[in-house]
Each structure stands twice: as structure tokens, then as C-alpha cells.
Design a protein around this motif. Structure first.
Motif, short mmCIF file in Angstrom:
data_model
loop_
_atom_site.label_atom_id
_atom_site.label_comp_id
_atom_site.label_asym_id
_atom_site.label_seq_id
_atom_site.Cartn_x
_atom_site.Cartn_y
_atom_site.Cartn_z
N MET A 50 6.23 -3.85 -10.22
CA MET A 50 6.28 -2.40 -10.49
C MET A 50 5.87 -1.61 -9.26
SD MET A 50 4.53 -1.96 -14.25
CE MET A 50 5.10 -2.84 -15.72
N PHE A 51 4.75 -1.98 -8.70
CA PHE A 51 4.21 -1.20 -7.57
C PHE A 51 4.90 -1.53 -6.26
CE2 PHE A 51 0.83 -0.74 -10.71
CZ PHE A 51 0.64 0.63 -10.65
N SER A 52 5.45 -2.73 -6.16
CA SER A 52 6.24 -3.05 -4.97
C SER A 52 7.47 -2.16 -4.89
CB SER A 52 6.65 -4.53 -5.01
OG SER A 52 7.48 -4.84 -3.91
N PRO A 77 -1.17 5.09 0.20
CA PRO A 77 -1.55 3.78 0.75
C PRO A 77 -1.16 2.64 -0.18
CG PRO A 77 -3.47 4.92 -0.11
CD PRO A 77 -2.34 5.90 -0.20
N SER A 78 -1.03 1.47 0.40
CA SER A 78 -0.63 0.30 -0.38
C SER A 78 -1.69 -0.03 -1.42
CB SER A 78 -0.45 -0.90 0.55
OG SER A 78 0.56 -0.64 1.50
N PRO A 79 -1.27 -0.54 -2.57
CA PRO A 79 -2.25 -0.94 -3.60
C PRO A 79 -3.15 -2.07 -3.09
CG PRO A 79 -0.04 -0.81 -4.52
CD PRO A 79 0.11 -0.71 -3.04
N GLY A 138 6.27 6.49 0.03
CA GLY A 138 5.59 6.87 1.26
C GLY A 138 5.65 5.79 2.31
N ALA A 139 5.55 4.54 1.89
CA ALA A 139 5.61 3.42 2.82
C ALA A 139 6.99 3.30 3.42
CB ALA A 139 5.22 2.12 2.13
#
Length: 259
Positions: A177-179, A185-187, A252-253
Motif C-alpha cells: 500500500m505504502f510503496s 518522507p519514506s515510511p 513526493g518520492a
């Protein structure tokens, strides 16, 4: 007739040498007596006062310590700094953390350095000793302000934090999900079951979050809920909104890589 003057001359030279030796010995003895008098008898009357530090030297030292305490993240780095002692060596009471502060302190401690582990000697069912996970003197007058700063910094730096298991279907699902969100910022994600302190850290996290299972997802420092809750929030788009409200930037990344 010629030997008498020579003999007299020799006696004269020997007499002069003896006289010089006696004079030198007397001078040396007098020097020793005077030195003894100065250092062991006359010294107490000299009234030598100790040299005081300049008034502004301590303030500059305190200012440097204050600046070091304000060093940027990662919070609770545990690169141990010896804090300044309290004035007059006053022993102040230990600060007490509520559960939300304890969660932030433990999260900051775990995230700061890979080798940071919770000691096996602690009882996870009881509040943790703040000095074990915080890198400042938890008895100093500014301790409460320092704790507030840690709470703000850790959730600002890690708006999304996941405590999961390495080989677990639900954990892989949340990571995916978060990928796909490409967050900045990254989890911060931790495979808790692979850690040396798993037996202590897992029940400690359950106590301070009232959760009963892993994975444990924190957004803005608050537990999201069960796996069913996370799936429902993700499907409705509410999960993404919670992330942005906490300070995370979706895609954002990806934009950062584009630059």
C-alpha cells in the motif's frame, strides 16, 4: 734554598681552596635555610586567593551545551552526551511519561540506530525508565520540554511507521500500500519479530497502543487499527488523507527522483 718558596706556595694554594669550599658550603646551607623558611613557614601568610573564572566563561559553556541539545534529528540518537549537572548538584525527581510520550520515545529510540535495543531486563508491562530510551538527563529542569520536542520531531520525521513481521501476509499487504504511495518522507518499517528485543518490544508496543496484534501501523504517532480497519480506510481513500494530514507527501518520492 729554592724549595722553601715552592712549598710555601703549595700550602697557600691548598689553604685558599679549603677556604673557598667552606665559603661555598656555608652559602649553600644558607640558601637551603632561606628556602625552607619561605616555602614551609612564611607561605601561610601570603594569603594567596584562588583564581576565579571569568563570569562570562560559564555562560558561553552553557550556551554551547544548549546548542548541542538542539541538534537536528534523528531524535534520541543515543550517541550519549554527558548532560550538564544541575546547579548545586540538586537531585531532581525523574520525569514520568504518559503512554503517548512513551510510544514516541521508544519509536525514536528504535528508529535512530539499528543497534538500539530494549534491554531484556525491563518489564514490558510497566512504564519504561525514560533514561533508557532518551539521550538527555531526564531529571534536569528542561526534561519535560525535551520530551515534547522528541514527540514532535519523531512524528514529523516519520509520519508513517510500521511495526510488522517479516514473513506475514498482512505485513506485506501494508508495505505494498505504502510503496504505491511513493511517500516522502519514506515510511519507517521494522520487522519486529527479527529483532533481538522482540520478546520485550512487542508486548511494550501492545501496552502503550492498546493493540493486540501485529502489524501495528502508526500514522502521526497514532495507531490506525486492525487490518480490517486499514483495508477499509485504504479503499475509501481516507488512509491517504490521514497520511497527508500527518505531514506525508504522496508521490513526493517520485517527484524528488524526477528532479
Amino acid at each position: 734554598m729554592s724549595t722553601l718558596p715552592v712549598t710555601s706556595l703549595l700550602h697557600s694554594v691548598q689553604f685558599q681552596r679549603k677556604s673557598k669550599h667552606r665559603t661555598t658550603s656555608l652559602a649553600l646551607f644558607a640558601l637551603i635555610v632561606v628556602s625552607f623558611y619561605i616555602f614551609f613557614i612564611a607561605r601561610p601568610s601570603l594569603n594567596l586567593a584562588p583564581i576565579a573564572l571569568r563570569p562570562d566563561s560559564r555562560s558561553r559553556t552553557d550556551a554551547r551545551v544548549h546548542v548541542e541539545d538542539k541538534e537536528p534529528s534523528p531524535p534520541s540518537s543515543r550517541l550519549f552526551r554527558f548532560p550538564p549537572k544541575s546547579p548545586n548538584n540538586v537531585v531532581r525527581p525523574q520525569i514520568k511519561l504518559d503512554e503517548s510520550q512513551e510510544l514516541a520515545a521508544v519509536a525514536a529510540f528504535v528508529a535512530a540506530l539499528p543497534q538500539n535495543t530494549i534491554p531484556h531486563s525491563i518489564d514490558p508491562t510497566q512504564p519504561i525508565d525514560p533514561q533508557l530510551v532518551l539521550d538527555f538527563d531526564t531529571r534536569n529542569p528542561r526534561a519535560e520540554d525535551e520530551v515534547k520536542q522528541i514527540v514532535e520531531e519523531v512524528w514529523s520525521r516519520y509520519p508513517v511507521m510500521l511495526f510488522a513481521k517479516l514473513h506475514h501476509g498482512n505485513s506485506r499487504e501494508i508495505r505494498t500500500m505504502f510503496s504505491n504511495m511513493n511517500l516522502r518522507p519514506s515510511p519507517a518499517m521494522f520487522n519486529v519479530d527479527q529483532r533481538e528485543d522482540a520478546d520485550v518490544l512487542i508486548p511494550l508496543l501492545h501496552r502503550v497502543t492498546s493493540s493486540t496484534e501485529l502489524p501495528l501501523l502508526l500514522i502521526g504517532g497514532k495507531p490506525v487499527g486492525s487490518m480490517a480497519d486499514i483495508r477499509e480506510l485504504h479503499a475509501s481513500g481516507e488512509l491517504a488523507k490521514m497520511v497527508t494530514d500527518a505531514g506525508g507527501v504522496i508521490d513526493g518520492a517520485k517527484k524528488k527522483k524526477g528532479h
